[in-house]
Design an enzyme around this catalytic site. Sequence first.
Site, PDB file in Angstrom:
ATOM      1  N   CYS A   2       1.202 -15.200  -2.165  1.00 10.67           N
ATOM      2  CA  CYS A   2       2.833 -15.951  -2.409  1.00 10.67           C
ATOM      3  C   CYS A   2       3.936 -15.688  -2.743  1.00 10.67           C
ATOM      4  O   CYS A   2       3.443 -15.947  -3.827  1.00 10.67           O
ATOM      5  CB  CYS A   2       2.822 -16.791  -0.780  1.00 10.67           C
ATOM      6  SG  CYS A   2       1.741 -17.272   0.688  1.00 10.67           S
ATOM      7  N   ARG A  33       4.930  -8.249  -4.013  1.00 10.44           N
ATOM      8  CA  ARG A  33       3.860  -8.271  -3.618  1.00 10.44           C
ATOM      9  C   ARG A  33       3.521  -8.545  -1.994  1.00 10.44           C
ATOM     10  O   ARG A  33       2.626  -8.852  -1.693  1.00 10.44           O
ATOM     11  CB  ARG A  33       4.363  -9.911  -3.441  1.00 10.44           C
ATOM     12  CG  ARG A  33       4.660 -10.414  -5.054  1.00 10.44           C
ATOM     13  CD  ARG A  33       4.214 -11.891  -5.485  1.00 10.44           C
ATOM     14  NE  ARG A  33       3.574 -13.158  -5.600  1.00 10.44           N
ATOM     15  CZ  ARG A  33       2.694 -13.275  -6.404  1.00 10.44           C
ATOM     16  NH1 ARG A  33       3.552 -12.712  -7.509  1.00 10.44           N
ATOM     17  NH2 ARG A  33       2.012 -14.268  -6.338  1.00 10.44           N
ATOM     18  N   TRP A  84       3.004 -14.398   2.722  1.00 14.07           N
ATOM     19  CA  TRP A  84       1.612 -13.466   2.804  1.00 14.07           C
ATOM     20  C   TRP A  84       0.867 -14.308   3.499  1.00 14.07           C
ATOM     21  O   TRP A  84      -0.226 -14.900   3.183  1.00 14.07           O
ATOM     22  CB  TRP A  84       0.526 -12.504   1.749  1.00 14.07           C
ATOM     23  CG  TRP A  84       0.378 -11.848   1.641  1.00 14.07           C
ATOM     24  CD1 TRP A  84      -1.878 -11.924   2.045  1.00 14.07           C
ATOM     25  CD2 TRP A  84      -0.180 -10.324   2.238  1.00 14.07           C
ATOM     26  NE1 TRP A  84      -2.195 -10.577   2.040  1.00 14.07           N
ATOM     27  CE2 TRP A  84      -0.737  -9.653   2.479  1.00 14.07           C
ATOM     28  CE3 TRP A  84       1.043  -9.476   2.671  1.00 14.07           C
ATOM     29  CZ2 TRP A  84      -1.475  -8.417   2.721  1.00 14.07           C
ATOM     30  CZ3 TRP A  84       1.188  -8.386   2.461  1.00 14.07           C
ATOM     31  CH2 TRP A  84      -0.125  -7.909   3.289  1.00 14.07           C
ATOM     32  N   ASN A 111       2.531 -21.294  -2.399  1.00 15.05           N
ATOM     33  CA  ASN A 111       1.529 -20.570  -1.961  1.00 15.05           C
ATOM     34  C   ASN A 111      -0.321 -21.353  -2.323  1.00 15.05           C
ATOM     35  O   ASN A 111      -0.705 -21.654  -3.229  1.00 15.05           O
ATOM     36  CB  ASN A 111       1.694 -20.213  -3.361  1.00 15.05           C
ATOM     37  CG  ASN A 111       0.922 -18.528  -4.026  1.00 15.05           C
ATOM     38  OD1 ASN A 111       0.396 -18.157  -3.370  1.00 15.05           O
ATOM     39  ND2 ASN A 111       0.567 -18.286  -4.834  1.00 15.05           N
ATOM     40  N   GLY A 112      -1.282 -20.355  -1.669  1.00 15.13           N
ATOM     41  CA  GLY A 112      -2.803 -21.215  -2.079  1.00 15.13           C
ATOM     42  C   GLY A 112      -3.290 -21.206  -0.689  1.00 15.13           C
ATOM     43  O   GLY A 112      -3.263 -21.044   0.678  1.00 15.13           O
ATOM     44  N   GLU A 494     -18.081   5.587  -2.968  1.00 15.40           N
ATOM     45  CA  GLU A 494     -15.912   4.976  -3.916  1.00 15.40           C
ATOM     46  C   GLU A 494     -15.668   5.778  -5.074  1.00 15.40           C
ATOM     47  O   GLU A 494     -14.768   5.895  -4.631  1.00 15.40           O
ATOM     48  CB  GLU A 494     -16.458   3.665  -3.524  1.00 15.40           C
ATOM     49  CG  GLU A 494     -15.267   2.584  -3.846  1.00 15.40           C
ATOM     50  CD  GLU A 494     -13.730   2.844  -3.210  1.00 15.40           C
ATOM     51  OE1 GLU A 494     -13.979   3.464  -1.749  1.00 15.40           O
ATOM     52  OE2 GLU A 494     -12.879   3.017  -3.625  1.00 15.40           O
ATOM     53  N   LYS A 498     -12.304   7.583  -5.248  1.00 16.01           N
ATOM     54  CA  LYS A 498     -10.734   7.064  -6.575  1.00 16.01           C
ATOM     55  C   LYS A 498     -10.695   8.014  -7.267  1.00 16.01           C
ATOM     56  O   LYS A 498      -9.642   8.214  -7.102  1.00 16.01           O
ATOM     57  CB  LYS A 498     -11.465   5.858  -7.243  1.00 16.01           C
ATOM     58  CG  LYS A 498     -12.029   4.509  -6.498  1.00 16.01           C
ATOM     59  CD  LYS A 498     -10.189   4.133  -6.370  1.00 16.01           C
ATOM     60  CE  LYS A 498      -9.753   3.513  -4.910  1.00 16.01           C
ATOM     61  NZ  LYS A 498     -10.727   3.807  -3.891  1.00 16.01           N
ATOM     62  N   GLU A 501      -8.849  10.838  -4.996  1.00 16.95           N
ATOM     63  CA  GLU A 501      -7.620  10.803  -4.496  1.00 16.95           C
ATOM     64  C   GLU A 501      -6.544  10.423  -5.805  1.00 16.95           C
ATOM     65  O   GLU A 501      -5.574  10.764  -5.649  1.00 16.95           O
ATOM     66  CB  GLU A 501      -7.389   9.074  -4.220  1.00 16.95           C
ATOM     67  CG  GLU A 501      -8.287   8.256  -3.661  1.00 16.95           C
ATOM     68  CD  GLU A 501      -7.705   7.240  -2.768  1.00 16.95           C
ATOM     69  OE1 GLU A 501      -7.447   6.746  -2.100  1.00 16.95           O
ATOM     70  OE2 GLU A 501      -8.755   5.980  -2.851  1.00 16.95           O
ATOM     71  N   HIS A 517     -32.594  17.497  -2.829  1.00 14.50           N
ATOM     72  CA  HIS A 517     -32.302  18.672  -1.677  1.00 14.50           C
ATOM     73  C   HIS A 517     -31.147  19.409  -1.656  1.00 14.50           C
ATOM     74  O   HIS A 517     -31.216  20.286  -0.685  1.00 14.50           O
ATOM     75  CB  HIS A 517     -32.616  17.411  -0.688  1.00 14.50           C
ATOM     76  CG  HIS A 517     -33.755  16.689  -0.467  1.00 14.50           C
ATOM     77  ND1 HIS A 517     -34.975  17.370   0.066  1.00 14.50           N
ATOM     78  CD2 HIS A 517     -34.124  16.139  -0.700  1.00 14.50           C
ATOM     79  CE1 HIS A 517     -35.478  15.984  -0.188  1.00 14.50           C
ATOM     80  NE2 HIS A 517     -34.877  15.388  -0.386  1.00 14.50           N
ATOM     81  N   LYS A 620      -0.448   5.114   1.421  1.00 14.53           N
ATOM     82  CA  LYS A 620      -0.768   3.564   1.543  1.00 14.53           C
ATOM     83  C   LYS A 620      -1.390   3.427   2.927  1.00 14.53           C
ATOM     84  O   LYS A 620      -3.155   2.855   3.022  1.00 14.53           O
ATOM     85  CB  LYS A 620      -0.063   1.942   1.295  1.00 14.53           C
ATOM     86  CG  LYS A 620      -0.890   0.686   1.193  1.00 14.53           C
ATOM     87  CD  LYS A 620      -2.530   1.011   0.368  1.00 14.53           C
ATOM     88  CE  LYS A 620      -3.242  -0.271   0.372  1.00 14.53           C
ATOM     89  NZ  LYS A 620      -4.601  -0.044  -0.789  1.00 14.53           N
TER      90      LYS A 620
HETATM   91  C1  AGP Z   1      -8.809   3.752  -0.421  1.00 20.11           C
HETATM   92  O1  AGP Z   1      -8.179   3.773  -2.066  1.00 20.11           O
HETATM   93  C2  AGP Z   1      -7.615   5.025   0.481  1.00 20.11           C
HETATM   94  N1  AGP Z   1      -6.249   4.848   0.185  1.00 20.11           N
HETATM   95  C3  AGP Z   1      -8.017   5.117   1.796  1.00 20.11           C
HETATM   96  O2  AGP Z   1      -9.225   5.872   2.051  1.00 20.11           O
HETATM   97  C4  AGP Z   1      -7.564   3.879   2.834  1.00 20.11           C
HETATM   98  O3  AGP Z   1      -9.397   3.499   3.023  1.00 20.11           O
HETATM   99  C5  AGP Z   1      -8.233   4.030   4.089  1.00 20.11           C
HETATM  100  O4  AGP Z   1      -7.290   4.545   4.711  1.00 20.11           O
HETATM  101  C6  AGP Z   1      -8.868   3.154   4.951  1.00 20.11           C
HETATM  102  O5  AGP Z   1      -7.285   2.399   5.082  1.00 20.11           O
HETATM  103  P1  AGP Z   1      -7.409   0.933   6.007  1.00 20.11           P
HETATM  104  O6  AGP Z   1      -8.227   0.217   4.679  1.00 20.11           O
HETATM  105  O7  AGP Z   1      -5.893   0.273   5.975  1.00 20.11           O
HETATM  106  O8  AGP Z   1      -7.479   0.815   7.165  1.00 20.11           O
END
Ligand code: AGP
Length: 625
Positions: A2, A33, A84, A111-112, A494, A498, A501, A517, A620
Amino acid sequence: MCGIVGYAGPKASAPSSRPVDVALQGLARLEYRGYDSAGVAVIDDDAVRVTKRAGKLANLREALAKSSGSTETTGRVAIAHTRWATHGGPTDTNAHPHLGGHDHELAVVHNGIIENFATLRADLEADGFRFASETDSEAAAHLVAREMTQTGDLTEAMRRAAASLEGAFTLLAVHRDAPDTVVAARRNSPLVVGLGDGENFLGSDVAAFVDSTKEALEIGQDQVVTVTADDVRIIGFDGAEVTDAARYTIEWDAAAAQKGGYPSFMAKEIHEQAGAVADTLLGRLENGSLKLDEMDIDPSVLRSVDKIVVVACGTAANAGAVAKYAIEHWCRIPTEVELAHEFRYRDPVVTEKTLVVAISQSGETMDTLMAVRHAREQGAKVIALCNTRGSTIPRESDAALYLHVGPEIAVASTKAYLGQIAACYLLGLFLAQVRGNLYPDEIAALMSDLEQIPDQIQQVLDSSSQVERLAQDMKDATSVLFLGRHVGYPTAMEGALKLKEIAYIHAEGFAAGELKHGPIALVEEGQPVFVIVPSPNGRHSLHSKVVSNIQEVRARGARTLVIAEEGDDAVVPYADEVIRVPATRTLFAALLTVIPLQIFSCELATAKGLDVDQPRNLAKSVTVE
Ligand code: AGP
C-alpha cells in the site's frame, strides 16, 4: 504494497497548503503503486475526520470536495493511504484510514500483514470494541486507542501496541487529543521521514514527499517515530531513544522516486522479488500445518479430486507448468496445464471431480475467465491464484489464493511470476496435507526450505552484474535459444517469453531432451543458448542429461550460457559463461534460475533503448479474447 503518507505542518509560510491537500498530493505520487481504494484522516475541531472511497483517487477527491464545502478541514496533521487489498475486498468500509477507540478518537493507516490480528480482534471485541471492517488494520487501530486510553501518550501507546503485533507492518496514527502529532511504527515494512522547514512528512517511500523536501531519515526495524511540524523523535520498541537514524539527501526527482531509483518499473519489480515471495509465504504455516485461510473450499471436495487442470496464459501458464511437477510429485494427482484459450475450445474432459486452478496476476484476462466459466459449467471446482483482490476471475471462482507481491506495473510479469509459483507450491502442499500424501514433518521440511528462498533470491539479485554485462554484450543478438528439463523447461519458456516481449528478439524455449528431435538444426556457430541446469544433488540422471545437452550444442558452435548451482563444476568445461544460483531442491530452483533470465531481458531491452515497461503491441491485462 500500500501507499502511506503522513504530514505535520503546515509551515507558517504556506498556511494555504492544508494538511489534507499535502496528503492528497502525496497519494497522487504513490498512484504508480496501483490501488483499489484510498482515504485520508485529519484532526479538525478536536475531532478525527476520515474520508475514504473505493476505486481511484478521483473518487476520494470528489468526496472531499463535497465534505470540505461544509467544513473547512484545516487542522495541522494528516495521514493518508492507498490500499492494495490483501485481507478483505476493496470497499469503502475496508479502505484506510481505520478509526479506533470506543469513540473513534483515533485513526490509523497500515501497510503489511498483521499475523496475530484474529487473536487481537477477539480480545478487543471482548473489551467492547466494535469492528466495522474485516481488515487486520482495524484491530491495530483499536489496539493503539486502547493503549492511549491507558497511557495518555500517543508515542507510548503506539510503542506498546506495535510491540505486541506479529507479522509485517507500517502503522501511522493520529489522535484527537494530540492534534499536532503523527506517530508511526514499522516492522518488516518500509517507512521514511521527510524533513521539511516548519513541516515534516512520513511515507512508505520518498515519492510521497519528494516534491516538498529531499532531506530524508530512514526509520529502522522495530522503531517508533513521533513527528510534529518542528520535531522528529525516534525510539525503539524497547523504549530506548534512537539517535543514529541515517539522514540522507534524495537524489531522485518524483518520477525516478516512483521507480525507487531504478530505470524502469520492470527493473524495480525484479529487485522486489525477495520481499514479494516472502510476503506470499508469510503467515501460511501455523503450528506445523498450512493454513490458506482465504481459500475457502471444503476439504472433502479437495479429497475427491481425481484430476487437476491448470488454466492460464503467458507467464502465468509458465508458472502453472512449474506447478505441475510439484503437485504431481507431492499429491499424485494427474495435473494438466492448458493454455486457457485452447482449453475452452477443445471440448475438454471435465467432471465434478476435476479441480481447475486458474492462475492470473490481473484476475481480468478474458481467455482465462472464459475458461473458468466453461469449467464451472461442466461442474468442476475452480480455485483462482491471483494478485488482485476484487478482480473478476477470483470473484467467479469457488475459492481464491492471493499472492501478496503488491501491484505489478510493468507489462512484463516478473515478481508476479515468482509469486504464482510460490502460491502453487503452497496449494500443492496444502492438497498433500488435506489428502494425507505427505506427513506433517515432510511438509514442515519443505516449507522450511521454501522459506529460505527469499534470501536466496536476494543473493541472485545481488550478483546481477555478470548478467547485466552479458546483456550489454549481446544487445545486437537476433536469436536466442533457451533449454531446460523438468522445472527448467517452463523456466526456459519464461526466459524466451521475456526476451520476445520486451527486447523484440526471436527467442525459443524448449525441453532440452527435444533437441535431437529437430531444434538442434537451429544451432550454428555463435548461436547463443541459455541452458538451465538442475541441481547435481537432485536426480543425477537429470543433471547428467542436461550436461550432455550442453555438449551437443557446444559441439555445433553454440555460445553456451549456463545457469547452474554453486559448486556444480561438471558444467564448466562446456560453458562460455556460468551464471551461479544458490543450491536448493530441484523443484524450488524454478524460483531462482529464472531471475538471471529476467535481468538479461530487462537489461538488453534497456540497452536497445526500448520502452521496457510498455512494450509495443502489449497490454498489462488482456481483457479481450
Ligand atoms: C507476461 O510477461 C505477459 N505480460 C503476459 O504473458 C501475461 O502473463 C498474461 O497475459 C497473463 O496475464 P494475467 O496473469 O494477468 O492473467
